[in-house]
Structure formats: C-alpha cells, structure tokens
Design an enzyme around this catalytic site. Sequence first.
Site, mmCIF file in Angstrom:
data_model
loop_
_atom_site.group_PDB
_atom_site.id
_atom_site.type_symbol
_atom_site.label_atom_id
_atom_site.label_comp_id
_atom_site.label_asym_id
_atom_site.label_seq_id
_atom_site.Cartn_x
_atom_site.Cartn_y
_atom_site.Cartn_z
ATOM 1 C CG ASP A 9 45.733 33.870 46.421
ATOM 2 O OD1 ASP A 9 44.634 33.707 46.389
ATOM 3 O OD2 ASP A 9 45.147 31.976 46.446
ATOM 4 C CG ASN B 81 39.560 29.991 37.040
ATOM 5 O OD1 ASN B 81 38.735 28.645 36.425
ATOM 6 N ND2 ASN B 81 39.682 30.772 37.043
ATOM 7 C CB CYS C 26 45.399 31.726 39.843
ATOM 8 S SG CYS C 26 43.509 32.023 40.029
ATOM 9 C CB CYS D 216 41.488 35.501 43.639
ATOM 10 S SG CYS D 216 40.626 34.892 45.027
ATOM 11 N NE ARG D 217 46.535 34.113 42.058
ATOM 12 C CZ ARG D 217 48.005 33.197 42.766
ATOM 13 N NH1 ARG D 217 48.987 33.658 42.108
ATOM 14 N NH2 ARG D 217 47.111 31.736 42.603
ATOM 15 C CB SER D 218 43.274 32.766 36.597
ATOM 16 O OG SER D 218 41.707 32.011 37.660
#
Length: 440
Positions: free
Chosen positions: A402, A294, A291, A296-298
């Site tokens: 995000d 690196n 993402c 939050c999402r990933s």
Amino acid sequence: MTILETRPLADVGRLERGDGATLTWLGQAGFLIAQGGLRIVIDAYLSDFLAEKYRGTRFPHTRMMPPVVAPGDLTGIDWLLCTHGHTDHMDPGTIPTLLAANPGARVLAPRTERARAIERGVAEDRLVLIDAGETVDLGGVLATATPAAHEDLRRTEDGYLFLGYVLTGGGVALWHSGDTIPFPGLAEWLMPFRVDLALLPVNGRDAERAANGVPGNLTLEEAVELADAIGARAMLGHHFGLFDFNTLDPFDGARRLAGLSPRADVRLVEIHTAYRIPPVVRPPLSVLIVCRGNICRSPTADGILRAALPDHRIDSAAIMDWNVGKPPHGETMAVAAGRGIRLDTLVARQIQETDFEEFDLLLGMDDHNMAAIRALQPATGRARIGRLGAFAAPGEETSIIDPWGEPRATFEAVFDQIKTACDRLAQFARTGITINRERE
C-alpha cells in the site's frame, strides 16, 4: 455433476473431430486431442526406450501396459506438443516415427529444450519454441504456455524447463499442466482462461523417488483441489499405470476420490476411451480488484484493466468502508495520468457479498486483503479468488504494498508492479475469450 461425455474407442487413431474437444489417453501423460479442427498429440511415450536404457537398474522402467498405439499408426497429426525434456514426455523412440508418418506435423516445445528436441529427431524447420506466458497460434487452437514445477520451478536464461499448455479452441479451453506440484501463483495463471478440462498428473511424490532422481507430481487430492481452485468444469487424472515405482493404484485412487467432494467432474483416465468436453459460450471475463481502502492500489488496477479490456466488466472495491464515495488518492491519479491511464471517473466502494456471485475473479493485493476476502466469501460464491501480484511473478506470492503515506516514488513503483501483473492478466483474458468468437 457430469460434464464429460465418454464412449469406448477400440482404435485410438479413429478419434473423431467435432465441436468442443475430444481426446483419448495414450498412457502416462500422453493424449491425442481433436480440437478446433486439429489433431494434437501431447507428451506421447509410445516406445520402450526407457526400459532399454535402465535395464538391470533399481528402477528398470518395465512397462505395466503396452503402448496403446504404434507411433507410426497415428496419422493426420498436425502438432506434437512436449511439455518438457524428460524421455517419457519427449520420447526419442516416438518422435522420429511419428513425424515421418505425419510430414506436415510440427512440434511445440520449451525454448529451454531446443537442443534436446533436435537431438531427439525434430528438424529445426518443424520446431516451434515457447516459454511461460507466451501464446502460439497452432491454426485453429491457441497454445499458451504455463510454468510447471516438477518438484521445483526451474528456469535458465532461456526460460522455464517445465511447462504446461492451455489449448483454447473449438469452444473450449483445455489445460495440460505438464509434470508439476503445487506452487504459489499457479492457480491464478489459469483462472482467466476459465478452463473446461484440466489434465493433471496424480502419481504423487515421496522422498524415496526424489532421492533416486525421480521427481514427483501432484497427489490426487492436490490435483482435485487445484482443479476446483481454477474453476475447471472437469478434470482427468493421469500419469499412472506405466512404471510400477511411479504410479497410482487406480483402485486406491477411486477409493480416495470417493471420499472427496469436488465441484468439477473428476475422473481417473482410462485407456481405449474417448472423452468429449462440449463447447460453451461465456460472457467476457469479469474481474473485481480489492485492496484495503480502494483509493490507491485497486483503482490503479481497475483503470489499467478497463483500458486493456474495454469489453469486459472491471471494477474495484475496498475491504474497509473508510473511503466509500471518495475518488482515488491524488498521487495515485497523478501517476496513472502520467502513464496514460485516467482514474478520475472512479469512486470508492466496499466489497459486497453479491460480488462473489457476479464476478469471475476477485483479486487481492496482500496477505491482509486475502484473509479478509476469504473471511467474507460465502459458501456458494462462484468467483475464483487469488492475488493480482501472482501474474507478475509465477512461483511467488507477490504482495503489492500500500503506497498510502509514502513518497511519490513508491506510488510509481506500485503502478509499475500493478501494470506488469495487469498486462499478463489482460493477455490471458483476451486469449480465453477467443472461444466465443470461434463459436459465433
């Protein structure tokens, strides 16, 4: 690169079993497959049912080639698989005779086609139903259904009308796509299986056929592109040579194929030929989730997949270098912890060129991620590139937003979206790795 082994096969019924998978073409989309100790028939059209039905019409469905075998001469069959309910895939002129000659055989068909399968000669106690994303153990081979779009990705409350099947067993993974055209997310669904041989229709489509109720399929060029996108070692193009209004000229196909540069070993299938794909042993699937930052999402996907796939290599990385060395966002860790996923050992890093060689899959979250990943991809990179969100909703290029700077509820919604996608990815990865256990 030559992957497929071939030899003449005068008698289709004498197809031999052995390591890997051996198969032969039955015409149109039909194959006889020997894999994992089983003999499997898929989409067999071995009658003249359609010629009788459409005699005297604009498209009389007159055969360009005779059946390669009579359905009653196919013996020792364990399973008949039907990808959908069209007659050249679920043939009332083939099914009763084939099942009578093989009293122990069972039939796997889409859940949406239960009534049609019974009407065409399948007893209820011999019928097994399936929908996209589900896996059935055939007894030596796992069959996982994938969605297909026969001009459109159609579904009812019972599931998808058109399916494909990944067959995992005997040290190999085969994928029969069913009748399909390209659609968003299709390639991603196949990537975790690391398909050895893709069986893809190549008769194409056009407005005239569509206007006359004849839905089309992949073109040859689209099929080759799809085979390479999923990382298939080999591909056999089929669904031609039966009806003159819905075919590919094999000489023209060979000419067009000569102008392409596929990574896979690509052939146009031929009758009276046995094709063998040898078995392989692979390490567990490795996945890098990417993402923007690196944090939050990933890392959320990283933590979920590490918990679901403890024997696989899972990692995450950022497009940008803003957060290198930092832990995940506080809200990200809190939401994950509340769902039983620990992220406190993860530290942000930036994607590197070597990642494209070291990982099997690189999965981004949104349009920005995908554009950046493709811009960084070296020409020699082996990793398959796709969207994580595709595993949540086939047919949609699902972006995972995000949540940085958004309220807690957004972090929770993003976690749920990522969890849904990761659960399916993990399911497919576990199914794919059964190949190695069988080889051992």
